[in-house]
Design a protein around this motif. Structure first.
Motif, PDB file in Angstrom:
ATOM      1  N   SER A 283       0.838  -1.196   0.000  1.00 29.13           N
ATOM      2  CA  SER A 283       0.000   0.000   0.000  1.00 29.13           C
ATOM      3  C   SER A 283       0.871   1.242   0.000  1.00 29.13           C
ATOM      4  O   SER A 283       2.059   1.199   0.340  1.00 29.13           O
TER       5      SER A 283
ATOM      6  N   ALA B 298       0.683   5.649   0.941  1.00 25.17           N
ATOM      7  CA  ALA B 298      -0.073   6.645   1.704  1.00 25.17           C
ATOM      8  C   ALA B 298       0.021   8.000   1.010  1.00 25.17           C
ATOM      9  O   ALA B 298       1.098   8.417   0.565  1.00 25.17           O
TER      10      ALA B 298
ATOM     11  N   TYR C 101      -4.121   9.020   3.691  1.00 26.29           N
ATOM     12  CA  TYR C 101      -5.060   8.168   2.970  1.00 26.29           C
ATOM     13  C   TYR C 101      -4.301   7.001   2.368  1.00 26.29           C
ATOM     14  O   TYR C 101      -3.455   7.173   1.494  1.00 26.29           O
ATOM     15  N   ALA C 102      -4.582   5.792   2.858  1.00 21.25           N
ATOM     16  CA  ALA C 102      -3.876   4.596   2.387  1.00 21.25           C
ATOM     17  C   ALA C 102      -4.571   4.020   1.161  1.00 21.25           C
ATOM     18  O   ALA C 102      -5.793   3.899   1.125  1.00 21.25           O
ATOM     19  N   THR C 103      -3.777   3.665   0.145  1.00 24.15           N
ATOM     20  CA  THR C 103      -4.321   3.076  -1.074  1.00 24.15           C
ATOM     21  C   THR C 103      -3.580   1.786  -1.401  1.00 24.15           C
ATOM     22  O   THR C 103      -2.416   1.612  -1.054  1.00 24.15           O
ATOM     23  N   GLN C 104      -4.287   0.895  -2.099  1.00 23.65           N
ATOM     24  CA  GLN C 104      -3.687  -0.356  -2.538  1.00 23.65           C
ATOM     25  C   GLN C 104      -2.616  -0.106  -3.604  1.00 23.65           C
ATOM     26  O   GLN C 104      -2.771   0.775  -4.449  1.00 23.65           O
TER      27      GLN C 104
ATOM     28  N   SER D 286      -2.019  -7.549  -6.357  1.00 24.67           N
ATOM     29  CA  SER D 286      -1.238  -7.046  -5.229  1.00 24.67           C
ATOM     30  C   SER D 286       0.106  -7.776  -5.224  1.00 24.67           C
ATOM     31  O   SER D 286       0.176  -8.952  -5.563  1.00 24.67           O
TER      32      SER D 286
ATOM     33  N   HIS E 297      -6.837  -5.215   4.083  1.00 22.74           N
ATOM     34  CA  HIS E 297      -8.158  -4.584   4.032  1.00 22.74           C
ATOM     35  C   HIS E 297      -8.320  -3.589   5.174  1.00 22.74           C
ATOM     36  O   HIS E 297      -8.911  -2.519   5.004  1.00 22.74           O
TER      37      HIS E 297
ATOM     38  N   ARG F 167      -6.089  -1.742   6.474  1.00 24.75           N
ATOM     39  CA  ARG F 167      -5.344  -0.514   6.180  1.00 24.75           C
ATOM     40  C   ARG F 167      -6.000   0.314   5.083  1.00 24.75           C
ATOM     41  O   ARG F 167      -6.018   1.541   5.159  1.00 24.75           O
ATOM     42  N   THR F 168      -6.500  -0.347   4.043  1.00 19.36           N
ATOM     43  CA  THR F 168      -6.903   0.382   2.844  1.00 19.36           C
ATOM     44  C   THR F 168      -8.383   0.274   2.481  1.00 19.36           C
ATOM     45  O   THR F 168      -8.876   1.079   1.694  1.00 19.36           O
TER      46      THR F 168
END
Length: 265
Positions: free
Chosen positions: A13, A15, A32-35, A55, A157, A159-160
């Protein structure tokens, strides 16, 4: 099978700084955390067969599972050698039968939520008739136990909120848990994990966070997995496929209830 894994760990991920806007007009800056969206090219006997968007973890398991659930191999005994590069962007698979047959469609990208909706290079796909699955006993207690584990969430999941999760279990015991951008990928990761560990898939349950259309159920039937549980819902064709192939299908599975959509027992 010989596996050469030269990959180095990659963060799953990233941020970014985002502004959260409130209904009262207020706002605040937040992390904001993103995959992380990763692409790996899969070569079989030197032929590029697919570009997987996924991933960046459990790549070996993903590719082994994908080749199996797409009917390109009958099991890991078909694989002679597998090599994953340092950046996890290229994986080379060499089959015991290294002869490449002419034909096959052109390779295209396989998106995060598409398998049969896109055309893979079909050069290694074997002819098949989908098998009839042998049902196994199950209990409501085991299903509820799995739903409670599932509702405790998984790291990516948590986290993001952008990952699908998939468990492979026997009874109430979770054997493998994998996450990915796409529900198909997460499914293939647990199947690949089972194949590499020598687990008998005919005695296993798959629990997925995603909805269950026919392409997801086809993976289970090909793998001879007798019981599929989903937190989400099936399609009408998936229900008919479960009925035709004797697969037990449980959906809308939560800690307070679940729906038995098909039970051949």
């Amino acid at each position: 099978m010989r596996i050469v894994d030269q990959s180095v760990p990659i963060e799953d991920s990233s941020a970014f700084l985002a502004t959260v806007v409130k209904p009262d007009g207020g706002f605040e800056a937040t992390e904001y955390a993103t995959q992380l969206e990763h692409v790996v090219r899969v070569y079989v006997n030197g032929v590029l067969v697919m570009n997987l968007t996924c991933s960046p973890d459990h790549i070996v398991e993903l590719v082994v599972g994908r080749l199996f659930t797409e009917n390109m191999i009958a099991g890991i005994d078909d694989i002679d050698e597998l090599w994953l590069c340092e950046q996890s962007t290229r994986i080379l698979v060499y089959l015991m039968d290294r002869e490449t047959l002419p034909g096959g469609s052109a390779v295209v990208d396989v998106g995060t939520c598409c398998t049969d909706n896109r055309t893979l290079n079909s050069i290694f796909r074997r002819e098949e008739n989908l098998p009839i699955v042998t049902p196994i006993p199950w209990t409501a207690e085991d299903v509820f136990a799995l739903t409670r584990v599932f509702e405790s969430d998984t790291p990516m999941h948590r986290r993001t909120y952008g990952a699908h999760s998939c468990y492979l279990a026997q009874g109430a015991e979770v054997l493998f848990c994998c996450e990915d951008l796409g529900r198909h990928n997460a499914f293939d990761k647990v199947v690949g994990s089972a194949l590499l560990a020598g687990v008998d898939l005919t005695q296993c349950t798959v629990f997925t966070s995603g909805r269950v259309p026919t392409d997801m159920l086809t993976k289970a039937v090909r793998s001879r997995i007798p019981l599929v549980i989903s937190k989400a819902v099936p399609t009408d064709l998936a229900v008919r496929m479960a009925q035709e192939h004797n697969l037990t299908l449980i959906c809308s599975a939560h800690s307070d209830s679940f729906a038995v959509v098909n039970d051949p027992r």
